[in-house]
Design an enzyme around this catalytic site. Structure first.
Site, PDB file in Angstrom:
ATOM      1  N   TRP A  87       4.319  17.898  11.161  1.00  0.00           N
ATOM      2  CA  TRP A  87       3.564  17.955   9.911  1.00  0.00           C
ATOM      3  C   TRP A  87       2.600  19.147   9.930  1.00  0.00           C
ATOM      4  CZ3 TRP A  87      -1.721  17.742   8.930  1.00  0.00           C
ATOM      5  CH2 TRP A  87      -2.094  17.583   7.592  1.00  0.00           C
ATOM      6  N   HIS A  88       2.056  19.430  11.136  1.00  0.00           N
ATOM      7  CA  HIS A  88       1.087  20.519  11.220  1.00  0.00           C
ATOM      8  C   HIS A  88       1.720  21.884  11.012  1.00  0.00           C
ATOM      9  CE1 HIS A  88      -1.611  17.467  12.885  1.00  0.00           C
ATOM     10  NE2 HIS A  88      -2.574  18.281  12.531  1.00  0.00           N
ATOM     11  N   GLY A  89       2.996  22.003  11.320  1.00  0.00           N
ATOM     12  CA  GLY A  89       3.628  23.294  11.097  1.00  0.00           C
ATOM     13  C   GLY A  89       5.059  23.293  11.585  1.00  0.00           C
ATOM     14  N   PHE A 106      -1.745  24.382   7.050  1.00  0.00           N
ATOM     15  CA  PHE A 106      -0.918  23.193   7.221  1.00  0.00           C
ATOM     16  C   PHE A 106      -0.641  22.543   5.868  1.00  0.00           C
ATOM     17  CE2 PHE A 106      -3.352  23.022  11.397  1.00  0.00           C
ATOM     18  CZ  PHE A 106      -2.502  23.949  11.946  1.00  0.00           C
TER      19      PHE A 106
END
Lengths: 382, 471
Positions: B321-323, B471
């Protein structure tokens, strides 16, 4: 009631920059672009134009932000306050700043510190370039001499060479090794071997009595003083120190900015009142007696502007080539255009000259600009 | 227009607040919505239509789900999830997927797949999670669908949270769209909270970032163990003060508009275990993953092994989800594995002194940040091995000591680490102790000085973007 007062005070602090912006109380100096105390060397950005495409690509927004933030009210006061806190509390300029604080508050250009602290692993490649440069200069010198023309090299000093004791330990390589001294020695040796006449400010200034250093390279300056430039120029033309003499007299300084305290100004601190009403301005003595007046090309860095002032009375149609990228007409002080060796103007400004003075700042001696110029000139003189 | 710019603090915000408080109460939602749309149109004009369309679709879908019965409810929910999942995957992961595909095609000497990189809409990860929680909560019957489209759009676009969280849920905010009352004390506390968050971001996080960027910018041969630890610690300080500062600003801004937002951080670095850390770090994301992923996967209802697998999947999802990069996935898996190991070793760990457990947890988190911050897995491996094996550098760094460790960055990092240690000690003595930034309103002179200092520093330094914006 107290709560409302604190709200009002906070709101006032947050609103002050906007109120100052609206009332055009930016800094009382924004209109004066030349004021480096506020602007450093940057020009304030222009108001961006508005178009749908630029808005969609967010160019307008970022340009507007830069425009607004350069003009917020009391910006100069905010900048100076922040710098003063960092310098007084931490003894350090803000990270990434052009100016770095030395021992005793002596300001330096951070690039000089970086040059002095060059890692030793980079030395071989630097020396190779220096050798190539001096050898090319020797070739140019010989070819010009055959045509009755003259080449003179002036080695301008890094401030760290003049004030080495003011370089803080944390700006030095651990162990104290100094690659810059090897580079300087190689420059001198190369020029001597090539037979090129040169004046070496690094050597002259470090041999001078310590009490005279401020007269040669001002404590708050980025560049040498008029006297320092004059002595170096004389050394280049007439030889050893015994023949040197540069009478000087105090002249009114521009209170806003002067090269002898430009780093002091660039630090942007409260309470930095350089207080200089006059600066020493030197004259070449004996004056150069070159007849007919030679057409001059001055090549180099910002150190050469002081040389230009000194040489102007003795030369004809003086032209300067700044960092091998821009020509300037020194007689009237205007930009002539970009340097491009393929154009007729390059040939006019470079080849149709009688006297060539090349200023090599030791900090940048191994950079491309000088070698590129000298190599091109060498080729064109064949 | 990030919060940590003079344009926002001295330009946008005063106009917004003045307009908001001058108009009659019944128009305030519209003012907040107008400024929120303008805020988004400033920062991501190309994606504004996408966000508005998604909001309209959710509003309609949620109402349809609430009205529907039987299989059609599930179908509508699946449609909503497919739309949001598809949009997130397209915008956030398609570039990464094509890049991986082209690496494979290169191995097999095939022609690469031509692809024009897709730009990431600002805040898309946060918006998607909020929209998913809305339709799922309506489906589950945990929330009523929004009655007014304007309220739902304001929930999505409210500028204090629209671009980098915290991740809100409709059911927590729905009641606040009508009848908000704000006292002078609440406004003042919110104002102080915003100032404090701004100071955390500008004075601490941005300073620590200089040190972290320098160390992570070195080539591996220049990184000694001491440098690696310094860089990792600086990044730990940077990311915490950056994101928690942003959350403070968001909560303060919400408060100034009369909203009450939940806390997003609760002293995570003083946690005594990784499980506790995740209950205190980016709480809105952790709780979202727990409620909408971990529990639906079975949570810990199906035995220890399944619970560990579920946790691993959730942490992997959190990482990605962060990247879209392998190091984010590795960071997620790193935490998932450590949490599982921690769970199994609980009896042994509980016998250790609490301060030691806090320190070990902090070290594990710091090591994790190295994976998170590194530009790729190779750099992460190199940095971590420097940290683990007390290695000296084989090359002298290009940067000089004063450049590598500027005093302002070193002082900010050291001060923040000392603060973390102090909080650990205090919490060991008294577990109920909390140091919450809202208490800053009790010290108005300090708050005022902090605001003035911060604005001065902002005028004098280059803007550094918030880490979580990307993000």
């Amino acid at each position: 009631m107290r709560t409302r007062c604190w709200i009002a005070l906070h709101a006032l602090v947050a609103l002050a920059p906007m109120l100052g912006f609206v009332a055009r109380r930016w800094d009382a100096r924004v209109a004066q672009v030349v004021d480096v105390r506020l602007w450093g060397v940057e020009l304030p950005p222009a108001l961006p134009s508005l178009s749908f495409e630029d808005w969609q690509s967010e160019k307008t927004q970022s340009a507007f932000q830069r425009w607004f933030e350069a003009r917020v009210g009391f910006r100069g006061a905010m900048v100076r306050t922040d710098n003063t806190i960092q310098t007084l509390v931490l003894g350090d300029a803000k990270p990434g700043s052009y100016v770095a604080v030395g021992e005793g508050g002596v300001p330096f250009a951070a690039e000089d510190f970086r040059y002095m602290g060059t890692p030793r692993r980079e030395l071989p490649s630097i020396l190779k370039r220096v050798e190539e440069l001096t050898s090319r200069l020797g070739s140019v010198h010989r070819k010009l001499a055959k045509r009755g023309k003259q080449l003179v090299v002036v080695l301008s000093p890094s401030k760290t060479s003049v004030y080495p004791e003011a370089v803080p330990a944390r700006w030095r390589r651990p162990g104290g090794e100094r690659v810059d001294l090897d580079v300087h020695a190689a420059l001198r040796a190369g020029l001597k071997t090539s037979g090129v006449p040169f004046g070496d400010a690094h050597a002259l200034f470090t041999e001078a009595p310590r009490s005279a250093r401020g007269l040669l390279f001002a404590r708050g300056g980025r560049h040498w003083t008029s006297v320092g430039a004059c002595l170096t120029l004389q050394a280049a033309f007439v030889g050893g120190p015994s023949a040197l003499s540069c009478p000087w007299k105090p002249m009114p300084a521009d209170r806003g900015y002067h090269g002898d305290f430009d780093l002091d100004c660039l630090e942007n601190l409260w309470g930095t009142d350089v207080g200089w009403e006059h600066v020493p301005i030197a004259q070449l003595s004996p004056p150069l007696t070159l007849t007919p007046l030679p057409r001059l090309l001055l090549v180099g860095t910002s150190f050469m502007w002081m040389l230009a002032d000194l040489l102007r009375p003795f030369v004809d149609k003086p032209v300067a080539l700044f960092y091998n990228n821009t020509f300037f007409d020194l007689a009237v002080g205007r930009r002539l255009g970009t340097a491009d060796a393929t154009t007729p103007s390059w040939a006019e400004y470079v080849l149709e000259r009688d006297l060539y003075v090349v200023d090599i700042l030791e900090t940048f001696a191994h950079h491309d600009e000088w070698l590129a110029f000298v190599t091109e000139l060498d080729r064109r003189l064949d | 227009m990030p919060f940590s710019t003079l344009l926002f603090v001295c330009g946008f915000l005063p106009w917004c607040l003045i307009t908001y408080w001058l108009v009659p109460a019944r128009y305030r939602n519209w003012v907040a919505l107008a400024f929120s749309v303008a805020f988004y149109a400033w920062g991501g004009p190309r994606f504004l239509p996408v966000v508005l369309a998604l909001g309209a679709a959710d509003f309609w879908l949620a109402r349809a789900i609430a009205r529907a019965e039987g299989r059609s409810r599930k179908t509508l929910l699946a449609l909503a999830l497919a739309v949001h999942g598809g949009i997130l995957v397209y915008f956030k992961y398609s570039n990464f997927a094509v890049a991986q595909l082209n690496e494979l095609t290169a191995i097999f000497a095939m022609n690469p797949y031509h692809w024009v990189d897709v730009a990431l809409p600002i805040g898309i990860s946060f918006l998607t999670f909020e929209e998913v929680s809305y339709v799922v909560d309506v489906y589950r019957g945990d929330a009523e669908p929004a009655k007014r489209g304007g309220h739902y759009l304001l929930f999505l676009m409210l500028f204090p949270h629209s671009i980098a969280g915290p991740i809100f849920r409709w059911k927590d905010l729905a009641s606040q769209f009508t009848g908000r009352v704000t006292s002078a004390e609440q406004f003042w506390a919110s104002m102080a909270r915003f100032s404090f968050g701004l100071a955390k971001k500008i004075l601490v996080a941005d300073s620590a970032a200089i040190l972290a960027d320098h160390v992570f910018g070195l080539v591996p041969a220049e990184v000694s163990s001491a440098f690696a630890w310094a860089g990792a610690a600086a990044y730990a300080v940077q990311i915490y003060f950056d994101f928690s500062g942003y959350s403070d600003m968001a909560i303060g801004l919400g408060g100034m508009l009369g909203f009450t937002f939940k806390e997003n951080f609760r002293e995570p670095y003083a946690a005594a275990s990784l499980a506790e850390f995740w209950q205190r770090w980016h709480i809105s994301l952790s709780s979202w993953l727990r409620d909408y992923l971990y529990i639906p996967l079975g949570g810990n209802r199906k035995g220890n092994a399944r619970a560990e697998l579920n946790a691993l999947l959730v942490f992997a999802a959190s990482g990605i989800w962060h990247g879209a990069a392998w190091n984010f996935l590795a960071w997620g898996l790193y935490h998932g594995i450590l949490v599982a190991l921690e769970r199994r070793s609980e009896p042994a760990l509980s016998r250790l002194p609490k301060l030691l457990r806090c320190c070990l947890t902090f070290l594990a988190v710091v090591a994790g940040w190295v994976i998170f911050r590194a530009k790729d897995l190779s750099q992460a491996r190199s940095m971590l091995s420097s940290m683990a094996f007390m290695r000296s550098a084989t090359e002298v760094p290009t940067l000089l000591p004063a450049e590598l460790f500027p005093r302002v960055a070193t002082l900010a990092t050291a001060g923040a680490l000392a603060f973390v240690l102090w909080r650990m000690v205090v919490r060991v003595r008294d577990e109920s102790s909390t140091w919450n930034s809202p208490t800053l309103w009790k010290y108005p002179a300090f708050s005022l000085a902090l605001l003035a200092l911060t604005l001065g520093h902002m005028a004098n330094t280059k803007y550094m973007p918030l880490i979580y914006f990307k993000f």
